[in-house]
Design a protein around this motif. Sequence first.
Motif, PDB file in Angstrom:
ATOM      1  N   GLU A  77       2.309  -0.986  -9.088  1.00  0.00           N
ATOM      2  CA  GLU A  77       3.482  -0.197  -9.475  1.00  0.00           C
ATOM      3  C   GLU A  77       3.754   0.991  -8.549  1.00  0.00           C
ATOM      4  O   GLU A  77       4.671   1.770  -8.800  1.00  0.00           O
ATOM      5  CB  GLU A  77       3.307   0.308 -10.911  1.00  0.00           C
ATOM      6  N   VAL A  78       2.996   1.150  -7.479  1.00  0.00           N
ATOM      7  CA  VAL A  78       3.210   2.271  -6.561  1.00  0.00           C
ATOM      8  C   VAL A  78       4.417   1.960  -5.678  1.00  0.00           C
ATOM      9  O   VAL A  78       4.413   0.980  -4.925  1.00  0.00           O
ATOM     10  CB  VAL A  78       1.953   2.543  -5.696  1.00  0.00           C
ATOM     11  N   ALA A  79       5.441   2.787  -5.791  1.00  0.00           N
ATOM     12  CA  ALA A  79       6.674   2.572  -5.034  1.00  0.00           C
ATOM     13  C   ALA A  79       6.406   2.616  -3.538  1.00  0.00           C
ATOM     14  O   ALA A  79       5.741   3.518  -3.037  1.00  0.00           O
ATOM     15  CB  ALA A  79       7.707   3.634  -5.401  1.00  0.00           C
ATOM     16  N   GLY A  80       6.892   1.590  -2.845  1.00  0.00           N
ATOM     17  CA  GLY A  80       6.763   1.539  -1.400  1.00  0.00           C
ATOM     18  C   GLY A  80       5.503   0.885  -0.881  1.00  0.00           C
ATOM     19  O   GLY A  80       5.369   0.678   0.326  1.00  0.00           O
ATOM     20  N   LEU A  81       4.576   0.534  -1.766  1.00  0.00           N
ATOM     21  CA  LEU A  81       3.318  -0.073  -1.320  1.00  0.00           C
ATOM     22  C   LEU A  81       3.458  -1.566  -1.072  1.00  0.00           C
ATOM     23  O   LEU A  81       2.919  -2.100  -0.109  1.00  0.00           O
ATOM     24  CB  LEU A  81       2.196   0.199  -2.332  1.00  0.00           C
ATOM     25  N   GLY A  82       4.176  -2.257  -1.933  1.00  0.00           N
ATOM     26  CA  GLY A  82       4.242  -3.713  -1.828  1.00  0.00           C
ATOM     27  C   GLY A  82       2.993  -4.331  -2.419  1.00  0.00           C
ATOM     28  O   GLY A  82       2.306  -3.720  -3.247  1.00  0.00           O
ATOM     29  N   ASN A  88      -1.628  -3.360   3.484  1.00  0.00           N
ATOM     30  CA  ASN A  88      -0.492  -2.575   2.990  1.00  0.00           C
ATOM     31  C   ASN A  88      -0.904  -1.161   2.601  1.00  0.00           C
ATOM     32  O   ASN A  88      -0.113  -0.222   2.749  1.00  0.00           O
ATOM     33  CB  ASN A  88       0.186  -3.290   1.828  1.00  0.00           C
ATOM     34  N   LEU A  89      -2.128  -0.983   2.113  1.00  0.00           N
ATOM     35  CA  LEU A  89      -2.617   0.372   1.832  1.00  0.00           C
ATOM     36  C   LEU A  89      -2.682   1.189   3.117  1.00  0.00           C
ATOM     37  O   LEU A  89      -2.288   2.359   3.139  1.00  0.00           O
ATOM     38  CB  LEU A  89      -3.982   0.332   1.147  1.00  0.00           C
ATOM     39  N   CYS A  90      -3.167   0.584   4.198  1.00  0.00           N
ATOM     40  CA  CYS A  90      -3.215   1.291   5.488  1.00  0.00           C
ATOM     41  C   CYS A  90      -1.822   1.726   5.930  1.00  0.00           C
ATOM     42  O   CYS A  90      -1.623   2.887   6.326  1.00  0.00           O
ATOM     43  CB  CYS A  90      -3.824   0.398   6.572  1.00  0.00           C
ATOM     44  N   PHE A  92       0.908   2.075   4.099  1.00  0.00           N
ATOM     45  CA  PHE A  92       1.449   3.055   3.151  1.00  0.00           C
ATOM     46  C   PHE A  92       0.898   4.449   3.443  1.00  0.00           C
ATOM     47  O   PHE A  92       1.652   5.425   3.544  1.00  0.00           O
ATOM     48  CB  PHE A  92       1.097   2.636   1.713  1.00  0.00           C
ATOM     49  N   ILE A  93      -0.416   4.541   3.594  1.00  0.00           N
ATOM     50  CA  ILE A  93      -1.038   5.846   3.857  1.00  0.00           C
ATOM     51  C   ILE A  93      -0.569   6.385   5.208  1.00  0.00           C
ATOM     52  O   ILE A  93      -0.240   7.567   5.332  1.00  0.00           O
ATOM     53  CB  ILE A  93      -2.573   5.745   3.779  1.00  0.00           C
ATOM     54  N   PHE A  94      -0.503   5.531   6.217  1.00  0.00           N
ATOM     55  CA  PHE A  94      -0.021   5.966   7.527  1.00  0.00           C
ATOM     56  C   PHE A  94       1.393   6.526   7.421  1.00  0.00           C
ATOM     57  O   PHE A  94       1.687   7.610   7.945  1.00  0.00           O
ATOM     58  CB  PHE A  94      -0.054   4.821   8.541  1.00  0.00           C
ATOM     59  N   ASP A  95       2.285   5.793   6.766  1.00  0.00           N
ATOM     60  CA  ASP A  95       3.679   6.238   6.658  1.00  0.00           C
ATOM     61  C   ASP A  95       3.784   7.560   5.904  1.00  0.00           C
ATOM     62  O   ASP A  95       4.524   8.463   6.318  1.00  0.00           O
ATOM     63  CB  ASP A  95       4.534   5.175   5.962  1.00  0.00           C
TER      64      ASP A  95
END
Length: 123
Positions: A77-82, A88-90, A92-95
């Motif tokens: 449910e985390v917006a923008g994670l996919g 995808n966690l990498c 997301f955190i990078f962005d």
Amino acid sequence: MFELSQTFTFDAAHTLKRHVSPEEAASSRRIHGHTYTAEVAVRGPRQPDTGMVVDLAVLRAALAEVRSQLDHHFLDEVAGLGTPTLENLCVFIFDQMSARIPQVSAVSVSRAAGDRCVYRPQA
């Protein structure tokens, strides 16, 4: 050129659709959780006025903001994670981090099981 890094941990739950054996696929589809460790690296020259690439207090504050979006959350449910994969966690955190600190050069995310992913975008 210098590279500094800071780590943080977070606990989170997720589900994952996988194309593996039926037993593994079933366990991944159920809600389950992990303790993750993320490492964020910043790269650059020392700033002449401070002698630092980035003030570590500034880096830690940005990490705390990103951590608050992940820690004890349902990653699906985390917006923008996919899809909540290590990859995808990498990203997301990078962005999230590079929007706050442009010198971010790499992000890694690992789990206690020994799994680790490193993201270094092309310059």
